[in-house]
Design an enzyme around this catalytic site. Structure first.
Site, PDB file in Angstrom:
ATOM      1  N   ASP A 162       3.584  -7.508 -16.760  1.00 45.97           N
ATOM      2  CA  ASP A 162       4.040  -7.185 -15.406  1.00 45.97           C
ATOM      3  C   ASP A 162       4.279  -5.678 -15.373  1.00 45.97           C
ATOM      4  OD1 ASP A 162       5.734  -6.687 -13.123  1.00 45.97           O
ATOM      5  OD2 ASP A 162       6.241  -8.816 -13.099  1.00 45.97           O
ATOM      6  N   TYR A 222       4.439  -3.100   3.115  1.00 47.52           N
ATOM      7  CA  TYR A 222       3.223  -2.724   2.395  1.00 47.52           C
ATOM      8  C   TYR A 222       2.811  -1.306   2.767  1.00 47.52           C
ATOM      9  CZ  TYR A 222      -1.564  -2.818   0.631  1.00 47.52           C
ATOM     10  OH  TYR A 222      -2.727  -2.519  -0.043  1.00 47.52           O
ATOM     11  N   LYS A 277       2.541   2.084   0.394  1.00 41.63           N
ATOM     12  CA  LYS A 277       1.342   2.903   0.217  1.00 41.63           C
ATOM     13  C   LYS A 277       1.563   4.343   0.679  1.00 41.63           C
ATOM     14  CE  LYS A 277      -0.929  -0.276  -1.807  1.00 41.63           C
ATOM     15  NZ  LYS A 277      -1.220  -0.148  -3.255  1.00 41.63           N
ATOM     16  N   THR A 311     -10.673  -9.488  -0.761  1.00 39.26           N
ATOM     17  CA  THR A 311     -10.140 -10.010  -2.012  1.00 39.26           C
ATOM     18  C   THR A 311      -9.299 -11.248  -1.708  1.00 39.26           C
ATOM     19  OG1 THR A 311      -8.121  -8.681  -1.873  1.00 39.26           O
ATOM     20  CG2 THR A 311     -10.028  -7.681  -2.985  1.00 39.26           C
TER      21      THR A 311
END
Length: 268
Positions: free
Chosen positions: A69, A162, A166, A197
């Protein structure tokens, strides 16, 4: 963390890359691409079975796998020490790719999901960078390719945590590219829009932006851009013509213009 490898030959391959999040998607395709071009690959991921599958696909001795991890500092440090130790303590390329995604209106997602996004995407990236520095600085012309995103252009609705993560990767890239320049380390990032993905497919119901912008980019195309960054590093490398155009507008136009574009995309 434990290392697994297959049939390493006596002579170490001089070109080497360590990839996090290598079990699937962009990381897996990057491992395949670099191995096919003769590089030695260190592949790290939480999914041990996925790493075993990747290792079995690649040429004998090309890939060493590290189930870990990225937020586990001791495991990350041990993996990098083991991998770089096979190349006289040198690490030519670090592809800081591991990340997770949770999509939906901010208040509908559990706080734990927001926390995990930041923990993996930001703290995990920092953990790997911190551990890798000792090997990167001893490698002439070393390159770091962080995985940022088109969502780092402006705060994206339904992608709040998210997008924030980023933005942090983008800022981290910019800062370290200056800090590490005296050590002959280039730090750069990739900024793709939606990539086809399993991580993205699992979240398509969370925002109308997926349908409006489309998912037209494959992980193998992003892997080619990792290769491009290694050959010719650019601080930020936006991917696809559509996003390059938006990136150009966002950098030159008032933020109100970018806000209007993003708002319209979500509400059309």
């Amino acid at each position: 963390m434990k290392r697994q490898q297959q049939g390493r030959g006596e002579a170490a391959v001089s070109n080497n890359i360590f990839i996090t999040g290598a079990g699937a998607g962009i990381g897996r395709e990057t491992a395949r691409l670099f191995a096919a071009r003769g590089w030695s690959v260190g592949a790290a991921d939480r999914d041990e079975a996925a790493l075993a599958g990747l290792r079995s696909e690649l040429p004998d001795g090309a890939c060493q796998t590290y189930p870990l991890d990225v937020t586990d500092g001791p495991s990350v440090a041990a993996a990098l020490a083991d991998f770089a130790g096979q190349f006289e303590g040198r690490l030519q390329v670090l592809h800081n790719n591991a990340g997770i995604l949770h999509v939906g209106p901010f208040e509908t997602l559990d706080l734990a999901a927001h926390r995990a996004t930041v923990e993996v995407n930001v703290i995990g990236a920092m953990t790997v960078l911190h551990a890798a520095f000792a090997y990167l600085k001893d490698t002439p012309g070393a390159v770091v390719v962080n995985m940022s995103s088109a969502s780092a252009i402006y705060g994206i609705p339904d992608f709040a945590s998210y997008s924030a993560s980023k933005h942090a990767v983008r800022a981290l890239t910019e800062a370290l590219d200056i800090e590490w320049e005296p050590y002959d380390i280039r730090v750069c990032d990739l900024m793709p829009p939606f990539v086809n993905t399993s991580m993205v497919q699992a979240n398509t119901g969370g925002s109308p932006l997926f349908e409006r912008l489309g998912i037209r980019l494959g992980p193998e195309q992003v892997a080619e851009q990792v290769w491009a960054q290694v050959q010719e590093p650019r601080l930020h490398r936006p991917i696809t013509g559509q996003f390059r155009a938006l990136w150009s507008v966002a950098r030159s136009a008032p933020s109100s213009v970018t806000r209007s574009v993003i708002k319209r995309l979500r509400s059309v």
